[in-house]
Scaffold this active site. Sequence first.
Site, PDB file in Angstrom:
ATOM      1  N   GLY A  49       3.774  -5.269   7.544  1.00 20.45           N
ATOM      2  CA  GLY A  49       2.959  -4.054   7.422  1.00 20.45           C
ATOM      3  C   GLY A  49       2.403  -3.609   8.770  1.00 20.45           C
ATOM      4  NE  ARG A 103       6.934  -6.459  -0.539  1.00 20.71           N
ATOM      5  CZ  ARG A 103       6.598  -5.451  -1.307  1.00 20.71           C
ATOM      6  NH1 ARG A 103       6.154  -5.680  -2.531  1.00 20.71           N
ATOM      7  NH2 ARG A 103       6.688  -4.219  -0.868  1.00 20.71           N
ATOM      8  CB  SER A 135     -10.305  -2.043   1.207  1.00 20.23           C
ATOM      9  OG  SER A 135     -10.300  -0.633   1.202  1.00 20.23           O
ATOM     10  CD  GLU A 163     -10.098   3.773  -1.816  1.00 19.72           C
ATOM     11  OE1 GLU A 163     -10.206   4.181  -0.647  1.00 19.72           O
ATOM     12  OE2 GLU A 163      -9.939   4.542  -2.777  1.00 19.72           O
ATOM     13  CE1 TYR A 220      -5.361  -1.710  -1.579  1.00 19.15           C
ATOM     14  CE2 TYR A 220      -7.356  -0.392  -1.360  1.00 19.15           C
ATOM     15  CZ  TYR A 220      -6.437  -1.273  -0.818  1.00 19.15           C
ATOM     16  OH  TYR A 220      -6.600  -1.734   0.472  1.00 19.15           O
ATOM     17  NE  ARG A 276     -10.503   7.746   2.336  1.00 17.60           N
ATOM     18  CZ  ARG A 276     -10.936   8.458   1.300  1.00 17.60           C
ATOM     19  NH1 ARG A 276     -11.981   9.268   1.429  1.00 17.60           N
ATOM     20  NH2 ARG A 276     -10.357   8.355   0.117  1.00 17.60           N
TER      21      ARG A 276
END
Length: 338
Positions: free
Chosen positions: A10, A32, A127, A129, A151, A219
């Site tokens: 990532g 993965r 996070s 979030e 999430y 954000r």
Amino acid sequence: MKALVTGITGQDGYYLSKFLIDKGYEVHGTIRRASTFNTSRIDPLIAKYEGTKKLNLYYSDLIDSSSLNQLVSLIEPDEIYNLAAQSHVAVSFKNPAYTSQAALGTLNLLESVKNSKKNIKFYQASSSEMYGGAKKEKLDENSLFDPKSPYAASKLFAHNMNKIYRESYGLFCVNGILFNHESPLRGETFVTRKISRAVGRIKNNIQKSLLLGNLDASRDWGFAGDYVEGMWLMMQHKDPDDWVLSTGETHTVEEFVNIAFSSVDLDWKEYVETDDKFLRPNEVNYLLGDSTKAQSILKWKPKVSFKQLVEMMVEEDCKLAEQEKILIEKNLLDITWN
Ligand code: NAP
Ligand code: GDD
């Protein structure tokens, strides 16, 4: 020092691995298995370090507890950075169970750490979030969490478990509550990269318009390269703790769009349209972080400004679009964007 990095393919996986290798670490990362190559971000590291002890890759998945358990026993890392997750908020509404399994994977990994003979430090990618962003306020380590998506709820579960393992078993469990951080390696479906990719292509006349969702969302956007240093600093602090990393500035999606188009002398209003299909069932409207604790105790500081970040992303994506344009002109690429 040996580090195990889950989610090494990532955005943060690349920046963190590079940072750790440069610090002299042996990095072990999980990838993965996919039917196509999914290592493009770390290919420069693979090219440089393949066959050396500095970079070691293993197939694994966060939902496969036995593979993670085996890896922890085999590698006996000093530090684990748990970055793996289905990290797209909008996708988490479509795939809530899959997204949540990553949280259970984190718990399985914590069990492996608890059962290890070695004192392994554990970093969890928490996070901003998780806060939910309903109020216009500065958020720090003591602010309340109010998750608004599958999430965010799965991240909060992993966050709480990590804290519980720290307090119950005395493990070195760190939660990094990171606000949005971006880079030229950001996934292309996140709003910042979607915008910078489009600007590069529009500037090169290979895309006509850009469709977005909520332009009013705000954000606290920083640069990923700065944030991975913060992760490492948290792991070097004498006590495990929860830490916020943020810039302390918040900007709307519209402001990002405006700077991105202006940086290549385009007027965004001529190209950007909104489409309800990019709206979420529940939106996090406003995120603004207060990273005073990390800045004063860890001496961490975000170095790249918002404007520099936008311009860096647009500049890199203009280069990519120029290459795409050449391929299109030679009939080697047949694709249209919006
Ligand atoms: P990213 O680019 O989406 O990378 C996620 C990584 O996790 C990828 O390597 C992905 O593999 C891997 N992954 C996904 N599901 C997996 C699974 N079930 N098992 C094993 N690996 C899996 O995310 P990022 O921006 O680097 O963020 C890193 C972490 O920080 C994530 O946990 C994210 O939720 C969290 N976070 C990010 C931000 C941010 O603004 N970037 C802010 C706060 C927290 P593939 O490459 O094969 O897809
Ligand atoms: N992705 C996307 N696509 N978002 C859009 C679009 C669009 O076309 N148009 C507007 N937005 C708005 C979203 O509704 C959201 O309010 C904001 O742009 C940012 O969306 P994303 O870039 O997808 O990121 P995110 O804030 O939802 O989540 C990211 O940051 C979290 C930290 O707060 C991810 O990296 C998460 O993994 C991370 O935890």
